[in-house]
Design a protein around this motif. Structure first.
Motif, PDB file in Angstrom:
ATOM      1  N   PRO A 236       0.834  -1.204   0.000  1.00 14.48           N
ATOM      2  CA  PRO A 236       0.000   0.000   0.000  1.00 14.48           C
ATOM      3  C   PRO A 236       0.868   1.253   0.000  1.00 14.48           C
ATOM      4  CG  PRO A 236      -0.745  -1.574   1.659  1.00 14.48           C
ATOM      5  CD  PRO A 236       0.562  -2.084   1.157  1.00 14.48           C
ATOM      6  N   ALA A 237       0.331   2.332  -0.542  1.00 14.98           N
ATOM      7  CA  ALA A 237       1.112   3.564  -0.697  1.00 14.98           C
ATOM      8  C   ALA A 237       1.652   4.082   0.633  1.00 14.98           C
ATOM      9  CB  ALA A 237       0.252   4.637  -1.363  1.00 14.98           C
ATOM     10  N   ASP A 238       0.847   4.010   1.699  1.00 16.58           N
ATOM     11  CA  ASP A 238       1.310   4.505   2.998  1.00 16.58           C
ATOM     12  C   ASP A 238       2.469   3.683   3.538  1.00 16.58           C
ATOM     13  OD1 ASP A 238      -0.447   6.572   3.022  1.00 16.58           O
ATOM     14  OD2 ASP A 238      -1.880   5.657   4.422  1.00 16.58           O
ATOM     15  N   ALA A 239       2.433   2.380   3.311  1.00 20.85           N
ATOM     16  CA  ALA A 239       3.532   1.534   3.764  1.00 20.85           C
ATOM     17  C   ALA A 239       4.817   1.880   3.021  1.00 20.85           C
ATOM     18  CB  ALA A 239       3.176   0.066   3.562  1.00 20.85           C
ATOM     19  N   VAL A 240       4.699   2.129   1.720  1.00 22.03           N
ATOM     20  CA  VAL A 240       5.874   2.514   0.940  1.00 22.03           C
ATOM     21  C   VAL A 240       6.429   3.842   1.434  1.00 22.03           C
ATOM     22  CG1 VAL A 240       6.706   3.137  -1.360  1.00 22.03           C
ATOM     23  CG2 VAL A 240       5.130   1.209  -1.081  1.00 22.03           C
ATOM     24  N   ARG A 241       5.527   4.754   1.844  1.00 20.43           N
ATOM     25  CA  ARG A 241       5.974   6.061   2.336  1.00 20.43           C
ATOM     26  C   ARG A 241       6.863   5.906   3.562  1.00 20.43           C
ATOM     27  NH1 ARG A 241       2.784  10.252   4.803  1.00 20.43           N
ATOM     28  NH2 ARG A 241       1.018   8.821   4.700  1.00 20.43           N
ATOM     29  N   THR A 242       6.521   5.000   4.460  1.00 23.07           N
ATOM     30  CA  THR A 242       7.375   4.783   5.632  1.00 23.07           C
ATOM     31  C   THR A 242       8.725   4.201   5.215  1.00 23.07           C
ATOM     32  OG1 THR A 242       6.538   2.547   6.068  1.00 23.07           O
ATOM     33  CG2 THR A 242       5.350   4.369   7.056  1.00 23.07           C
ATOM     34  N   LEU A 243       8.714   3.298   4.243  1.00 19.88           N
ATOM     35  CA  LEU A 243       9.973   2.714   3.786  1.00 19.88           C
ATOM     36  C   LEU A 243      10.869   3.754   3.117  1.00 19.88           C
ATOM     37  CD1 LEU A 243       8.962  -0.760   2.297  1.00 19.88           C
ATOM     38  CD2 LEU A 243      10.324  -0.320   4.335  1.00 19.88           C
ATOM     39  N   ARG A 244      10.274   4.757   2.486  1.00 26.09           N
ATOM     40  CA  ARG A 244      11.081   5.791   1.845  1.00 26.09           C
ATOM     41  C   ARG A 244      11.921   6.557   2.868  1.00 26.09           C
ATOM     42  NH1 ARG A 244       6.492   7.880  -2.449  1.00 26.09           N
ATOM     43  NH2 ARG A 244       6.976   6.357  -4.086  1.00 26.09           N
TER      44      ARG A 244
ATOM     45  N   PRO B  40      17.258  -5.543   4.932  1.00 29.12           N
ATOM     46  CA  PRO B  40      18.027  -4.531   4.192  1.00 29.12           C
ATOM     47  C   PRO B  40      17.708  -4.483   2.706  1.00 29.12           C
ATOM     48  CG  PRO B  40      19.461  -5.727   5.711  1.00 29.12           C
ATOM     49  CD  PRO B  40      18.135  -6.426   5.727  1.00 29.12           C
ATOM     50  N   LEU B  41      17.315  -5.609   2.123  1.00 31.33           N
ATOM     51  CA  LEU B  41      16.985  -5.615   0.695  1.00 31.33           C
ATOM     52  C   LEU B  41      15.776  -4.739   0.390  1.00 31.33           C
ATOM     53  CD1 LEU B  41      17.553  -9.375  -0.232  1.00 31.33           C
ATOM     54  CD2 LEU B  41      18.992  -7.424  -0.840  1.00 31.33           C
ATOM     55  N   PHE B  42      14.839  -4.629   1.335  1.00 34.79           N
ATOM     56  CA  PHE B  42      13.681  -3.740   1.135  1.00 34.79           C
ATOM     57  C   PHE B  42      14.155  -2.291   1.028  1.00 34.79           C
ATOM     58  CE2 PHE B  42      10.783  -6.840   3.716  1.00 34.79           C
ATOM     59  CZ  PHE B  42      10.895  -7.775   2.693  1.00 34.79           C
ATOM     60  N   ARG B  43      15.043  -1.927   1.942  1.00 35.92           N
ATOM     61  CA  ARG B  43      15.576  -0.562   1.936  1.00 35.92           C
ATOM     62  C   ARG B  43      16.306  -0.259   0.634  1.00 35.92           C
ATOM     63  NH1 ARG B  43      19.448  -0.972   5.967  1.00 35.92           N
ATOM     64  NH2 ARG B  43      20.859  -1.626   4.299  1.00 35.92           N
ATOM     65  N   ASP B  44      17.131  -1.207   0.190  1.00 36.81           N
ATOM     66  CA  ASP B  44      17.905  -0.991  -1.029  1.00 36.81           C
ATOM     67  C   ASP B  44      16.988  -0.852  -2.248  1.00 36.81           C
ATOM     68  OD1 ASP B  44      20.081  -1.259   0.620  1.00 36.81           O
ATOM     69  OD2 ASP B  44      20.546  -3.314   0.007  1.00 36.81           O
ATOM     70  N   ALA B  45      15.926  -1.664  -2.296  1.00 33.43           N
ATOM     71  CA  ALA B  45      15.007  -1.617  -3.438  1.00 33.43           C
ATOM     72  C   ALA B  45      14.263  -0.287  -3.494  1.00 33.43           C
ATOM     73  CB  ALA B  45      14.017  -2.777  -3.357  1.00 33.43           C
TER      74      ALA B  45
END
Length: 392
Positions: free
Chosen positions: A176-184, A227-232
């Motif tokens: 979801p867009a909000d989840a991606v926002r936190t990962l950014r 860490p792979l999530f962060r890198d992606a």
């Protein structure tokens, strides 16, 4: 789409870990990202941990690799005064003995955290379980290169870096867009205090990211679940957007109460590559703290940022020390030459003149110039103590 992790069977590796802890100071699990090294370390703690007085975790992160003592800041107190050796000694003593220390993603340890881990191991105060991917720096690889830890290669059959990267990218794309926002924000700096991330993204966004398995919340700190999530995410966002995220994070962190030495250094490092500069005196103080802790390259980096923001005498003096101690005497002399001695108090004059003369004597091999400079400076001072110091 869930990520189909191909991980190593635990039994064989756990036997090797137990042998390393029994016969040496521990074991290092070495292998590419995504093969289950952290999971193996957790299983080992569940199995072996009760044999120790206490168990502590240290996690290296790419964003903290440039900050002295960042990886171990939750375990020790870094005082506002004292040289590196004193801080290391006090930290080692405060942690005591009978410790099982798990060091996850050790390839990202800052050099001083790595030095503390090495000292704990050599002294026998701690047994270690280490995970590392890729080429670890010398400060970390010395643990198994010097024979302190058993080296266990973790490379399960069927693991494929390209396939895994594709699955991670697909997992991120379906969040979801909000989840991606936190990962950014975590792609900019990982970990981030929970309270700050909530202010930036909202409590629902953080909770959504947690429920999706994209982030992990431990002790009021939020980090990427892998860490792979962060890198992606970082690769997908790109440079200009990362700078905007970094600026927003700096502004948020500046609004929170002042924290300890490590947090001040974290903020300064983050601010250097943002559009929100710290006040010059705060950046100069961070540069001085990095110098005190022996990180000359970081001190230089923060010192140049401080001068660009308008720092004065203290900032220039710290930058000159950082350059001189790196063996770059010409650059140090150029920085010190920018200071007008006519504007200095006598105390400041002495603080400026002595390192400049020392730099001329030893770094530049110009003793005649240094002697003439000291004679000229002596004519500017009035107190017997200052005159005697210059004569000496």
């Amino acid at each position: 789409m869930a990520v189909d992790w191909v991980i190593t069977p635990h039994d064989r590796v756990l036997d090797g870990l137990e042998a390393g802890l029994r016969e040496r100071s521990g074991a290092a699990l070495l292998g590419p990202a995504g093969v289950g090294k952290t999971s193996l370390a957790r299983s080992a703690v569940d199995w072996i941990g009760p044999d120790f007085q206490r168990v502590e975790w240290v996690t290296g992160t790419e964003s903290d690799a440039a900050v002295p003592f960042a990886a171990v800041a939750h375990l020790i107190e870094v005082p506002a005064a004292g040289k590196t050796a004193d801080v290391l000694r006090a930290a080692r003593d405060s942690l005591g003995s009978g410790l099982l220390l798990v060091v996850d993603d050790a390839q990202f340890l800052d050099p001083l955290s790595a030095a503390l881990v090495y000292q704990l191991t050599v002294s026998g105060a701690a047994k270690l379980i280490v995970t590392a991917a890729g080429d670890a720096p010398d400060e970390v690889s010395a643990l198994w290169r010097d024979g302190l830890l058993s080296r266990i290669e973790v490379q399960p059959a069927g693991h494929d870096d390209v396939r895994l990267a594709e699955q991670v990218s697909q997992f991120i794309a379906e969040l979801p867009a909000d989840a991606v926002r936190t990962l950014r924000y975590l792609a900019v700096y990982d970990p981030v205090p929970l309270s700050d991330l909530v202010e930036l993204t909202g409590v629902d966004a953080v909770e959504q990211a947690r429920e999706c398995g994209a982030i992990r919340v431990d002790d009021a700190m939020v980090s990427c679940a892998h860490p792979l999530f962060r890198d992606a995410v970082r690769a997908a966002v790109g440079g200009p957007a990362l700078r905007r995220l970094r600026t927003a994070l700096v502004e948020r962190l500046m609004a929170t109460p002042a924290r300890g030495v490590v947090d001040r250094l974290r903020l300064a490092v983050l601010a250097v590559d943002s559009d929100r500069a710290l006040p010059p005196d705060e950046m100069a103080l961070a540069s001085a703290e990095a110098l005190r802790l022996g990180d000359l390259e970081l001190s230089e980096r923060l010192g140049r940022a401080a001068l660009a923001a308008g720092a004065g005498f203290d900032g220039k003096l710290t930058l000159a020390y950082a350059l001189a101690w790196q063996g770059r005497g010409r650059e140090a002399d150029a920085v010190l030459a920018e200071i007008d001695p006519a504007t200095l108090t006598e105390t400041e004059l002495m603080s400026w003149a002595l390192p400049r003369a020392a730099n001329q004597f030893w770094m530049l091999s110009e003793p005649e110039r240094a002697t003439a400079f000291l004679r000229a400076t002596r004519n500017r001072v009035t107190t017997p103590r200052a005159q005697t110091t210059l004569d000496a």
